[in-house]
Design an enzyme around this catalytic site. Structure first.
Site, PDB file in Angstrom:
ATOM      1  CD  GLU A 159       8.157   5.665   6.055  1.00 53.09           C
ATOM      2  OE1 GLU A 159       8.002   6.016   4.859  1.00 53.09           O
ATOM      3  OE2 GLU A 159       8.257   6.483   6.988  1.00 53.09           O
TER       4      GLU A 159
ATOM      5  CG  PHE B 163       0.727  15.566  13.545  1.00 48.21           C
ATOM      6  CD1 PHE B 163       0.516  16.127  12.280  1.00 48.21           C
ATOM      7  CD2 PHE B 163       2.000  15.139  13.870  1.00 48.21           C
ATOM      8  CE1 PHE B 163       1.553  16.253  11.384  1.00 48.21           C
ATOM      9  CE2 PHE B 163       3.048  15.266  12.968  1.00 48.21           C
ATOM     10  CZ  PHE B 163       2.826  15.823  11.717  1.00 48.21           C
ATOM     11  CD  GLN B 164       3.572  12.160  11.332  1.00 46.08           C
ATOM     12  OE1 GLN B 164       4.156  11.698  12.302  1.00 46.08           O
ATOM     13  NE2 GLN B 164       4.205  12.500  10.210  1.00 46.08           N
TER      14      GLN B 164
ATOM     15  CG  MET C 146       4.634  -7.655 -19.214  1.00 45.34           C
ATOM     16  SD  MET C 146       5.143  -8.957 -20.371  1.00 45.34           S
ATOM     17  CE  MET C 146       6.227  -9.953 -19.347  1.00 45.34           C
TER      18      MET C 146
ATOM     19  CE  LYS D 201       6.066  10.295  21.181  1.00 45.01           C
ATOM     20  NZ  LYS D 201       6.062  11.619  20.524  1.00 45.01           N
TER      21      LYS D 201
END
Lengths: 578, 214
Positions: free
Chosen positions: A67, A129-130, A493, A179
């Site tokens: 993502e 869940f999630q 760097m 959802k």
């Protein structure tokens, strides 16, 4: 690569009876003119992906490999196209993976709309869940966010999201949709874009007395100096800016994100500001008498130590965001407003002038910098290859017409210092947040945002390994992105700082890399490694001529430093050439 | 180019302006929007600034909320905070004021055993002296209420403590700006010109058993 550029659809769409919230999401996005979505499916966003299945011919979806890649791609898309990037991600880990990109888009003012799935509304707060509290996690890194729990809200909220993301000082917006709202059936009255929110004023009112005061200061100035930032690009004010610079005859220097707003070869473009910027632009900041800052925010990497910054100068600050005025540097004359509106007003009032002697000071210092730094960096005759010479050859072969996407670190500073640009929206880099791993996914998005332009990603060996998985996205969807890895086998760097300030105690900067060419081949992407200067130009030419994506790994000197440098804690005039 | 570690990393704030920290009251008019409280409070916590007192409640105009936030800071910092607050999409307007520029009150409730009070204290005198009033008088306890500045409500705690103070609570500061001519009228006109939107809350939390989900 075929890219569907969606036609600008009519303002409102037709009413449709009894459709799911998910279909409303897709139809609203299309009505907002979205053509490309970067995303990754998952449990809580499945209904939206199901709706997308029927619209795949109108709304192109690029399946990323993580993502974070989706949001950086959307950022790249927004930066080259000037449109709002769109992201789909699922709840929980899908959404939290967006956070780095949101923070990056927030600090670099990039318009992005993220749609995240969320668990059913009745499960909110149950540790389902999630489930994760995305709204609160993302509050500090979004311009606005909103949780939708009922399908009837969807169209209006998406309209608001696009309006807020793209107007005023742009920024990322996140819309979290539970959802149940995605599966809920409603009668869709059609999508109406948002044009106004009563509590939100995207542009402050232009006050002519301040424009007049600014013009007076400029006309009286002997050594005026312009600093320009991304505000010029975000305001689509490149032409207005150029007219202002040319009439006033004032030398102009750019911030990292202002790069490409004015062509590199413009006679009044005097170079880059900041820690690794050019010599003259930094030193002369403390010698000008009037400093005109346009669409920039006086970041600490630009100003160095504030109590040694332009203390002698009167400051004129043009910005669309009132919170930027006086935030870091106190303005003598603040000019609130969109620079697309304020610049023409100012141009009208300033006298036509040439500051020949003053501009010559910049040229003299540029010459000195060239002798001490640039010559050896960009045209070395012997020894190991340098990053500068790669960029220098790239300029020659692309004639300054490419979009150059950079990651973060030494190669970024070198690329931005030496790349030449003829047109705006050509430089894509992670400025404020300094996000390693930005370049590869951002380059993919940049290509979808500017399909007719060559896109070259310049990445270090460290940053490339942070989002290397996005090679899979290129493999699957064929984005024609040329990848140059400037490999010095170090996290360069940090190593440079350790060398200069920490007695060469090289603590964990020695990074080993896989065989990048073989890795690319594993993704069916062609490439080669260049270890010898004599092959460099042909290698670059091969890459540019190649049909489709190509990876060129260039082995550069291990322990080169980027100079000039304003050491941290020093004033800009204390910039060191070596 | 050699520099000491300290030179490289430390910023010595010699430039320190002479500004002094004092108490500021920030007044914010906002939409009634879920999550806005977080957005406003993180502006302070991000900078590690302690909020001394925070009151948020509906204003006199339906749909518009008013915050009173008290912090102890320099004017320069407060000015920047207020601009960041005003930048939030749902914020209508934010102001800051010193204590000289406002009238403010805090309300306090004191719960004390009635027996003790009746036996030992001259209740009459207490009430008069501290401008308190008894809200509830029961056999077992009495609840006093007073409003005033922090020092005043604090004083009454000290007075009541020997009589077995059972519980104490104080409200956040509510403040009204001395120079706020026309605020109410402007707000009313604003709301009339364009009424606010309704807040949509989660209607499904109590419907767990009725919905199939995975």
């Amino acid at each position: 690569m075929e890219v569907a550029t969606a036609p600008a659809t009519a303002n409102t769409t037709q009413p449709i009876m009894n459709i799911t919230g998910s279909e409303v999401v897709i139809r609203s996005l299309l009505a907002e003119g979205a053509s490309t979505v970067f995303g990754y499916p998952g449990g809580a966003i499945m209904p939206i992906y199901d709706a997308l299945y029927d619209f795949n011919d109108q709304l192109q979806h690029i399946l990323v490999r993580h993502e974070q890649g989706a949001i950086h791609a959307a950022q790249g898309f927004a930066r080259t196209s000037g449109k709002t990037g769109v992201v789909f991600a699922t709840s929980g880990p899908g959404a939290t993976n967006l956070v780095t990109g949101l923070a990056d888009a927030m600090i670099d003012s990039t318009p992005v709309v993220c749609i995240t799935g969320q668990v059913f509304a009745h499960l909110l707060g149950t540790d389902a869940f999630q489930e994760t509290d995305v709204i609160n996690i993302t509050a500090p890194v979004t311009k606005w966010n909103y949780q939708v729990t009922d399908a009837s809200e969807i169209s209006e909220v998406i309209a608001k999201a696009f309006y807020i993301a793209g107007s005023g000082r742009p920024g990322p917006v996140l819309v979290d949709i539970t959802k149940n709202a995605q599966v809920q059936k409603i009668d869709f009255a059609g999508h109406t874009p948002c044009k106004h929110i009563r509590s939100y004023r995207p542009k402050p009112q232009v006050r002519s007395e301040f424009v007049e005061a600014a013009a007076k200061l400029i006309n009286e100035a002997e050594r005026p100096y312009i600093l320009f930032g991304q505000g010029v690009i975000l305001g689509n004010a490149e032409a207005e800016f150029k007219a202002f610079v040319e009439k006033s005859g004032i030398p102009a220097a750019w911030t990292l994100l202002g790069l490409s707003a004015l062509p590199t070869n413009h006679p009044l473009n005097v170079g880059m500001l900041g820690m690794h910027g050019n010599y003259g632009p930094n030193v002369l900041t403390n010698e000008c008498d009037v400093l005109i800052a346009i669409g920039m925010r006086f970041d600490d990497r630009v100003t160095g130590r504030l109590d040694k910054y332009a203390k002698q100068a009167k400051i004129i600050h043009l910005d669309i965001d009132p919170a930027e005025i006086d935030k870091n540097v106190k303005a003598t004359v603040p000019v609130w407003g969109d620079c697309k509106e304020t610049l023409p007003l100012l141009t009208n009032l300033v006298a036509q002038k040439q500051h020949t002697a003053w501009v010559q000071r910049f040229r003299d210092m540029a010459e000195e910098e060239h002798k001490v730094v640039i010559q050896d960096e960009c045209n070395p005759q012997s020894g190991e290859m340098t990053m500068g010479e790669v960029i220098n050859l790239l300029n020659k072969l692309t004639n300054g017409n490419a979009v150059i996407v950079t990651d973060v670190g030494q190669h970024q500073m070198v690329a931005c210092r030496y790349a030449t640009f003829n047109q705006s929206r050509s430089n894509v880099t992670s400025g404020g947040l300094g996000t390693m791993g930005f370049a590869l996914p951002a380059a993919i998005g940049a290509k979808y945002g500017a399909p007719n332009r060559p896109v070259v990603a310049v990445i270090g060996d460290g940053g490339f390994q942070m989002t290397i998985q996005e090679l899979g996205t290129i493999m699957q969807f064929g984005a024609d992105v040329k990848i140059i890895i400037l490999n010095n086998n170090f996290l360069g760097m940090v190593r440079q700082w350790q060398e200069l300030f920490l007695e060469k105690r090289y603590s964990f900067v020695d990074i080993t890399s896989p065989d990048f060419v073989q890795v690319a081949k594993g993704y069916y992407i062609d490439g080669q490694r260049i270890t010898d200067r004599s092959n460099l130009e042909t290698g670059l030419q091969t890459m540019l001529n190649h049909k489709g994506s190509y990876l060129l790994e260039v082995m550069v000197a291990k322990e080169n430093n980027v100079f000039p440098m304003v050491p941290q804690g020093c004033g800009v005039a204390e910039i060191r050439l070596k | 180019m050699k520099q000491s570690f300290a030179q490289a990393f430390m910023y010595s704030p010699n430039s320190g302006s002479a500004s002094i920290k004092e108490e500021y009251t920030i007044t914010v008019y906002t939409e009634n929007h879920i999550g806005l409280l977080t957005r406003i409070s993180i502006i302070f916590s991000r900078r590690k600034i302690n909020i001394e007192s925070l009151n948020t409640s509906p204003s006199e105009i339906p749909g518009i909320h008013r915050f009173n936030i008290v912090i102890h800071e320099t004017e320069d910092v407060v000015k920047k905070l207020v601009r960041q607050i005003e930048k939030q999409v749902e914020v209508l307007k934010a102001y800051y004021n010193t204590n000289d520029e406002i009238i403010w009150q805090e309300m306090a409730l004191y719960k004390v055993p009635t027996s003790e009070i009746a036996a030992k204290a001259k209740v009459e005198r207490l009430l008069r002296q501290y401008g308190a009033r008894a809200v509830v008088i029961r056999n077992d306890y009495t609840v006093f209420e007073t409003t005033g500045h922090r020092e005043e409500t604090d004083q009454l705690i000290e007075v009541l403590a020997p009589f077995g103070l059972i519980e104490f609570v104080r409200s956040a500061r509510v403040a009204i700006i001395k120079a706020s001519a026309g605020f109410h009228e402007k707000l009313r006109e604003f709301e009339q010109a364009e009424p606010g939107e309704e807040v949509i809350e989660n209607e499904y939390l109590d419907k767990q058993q009725e919905v199939f989900s995975m």
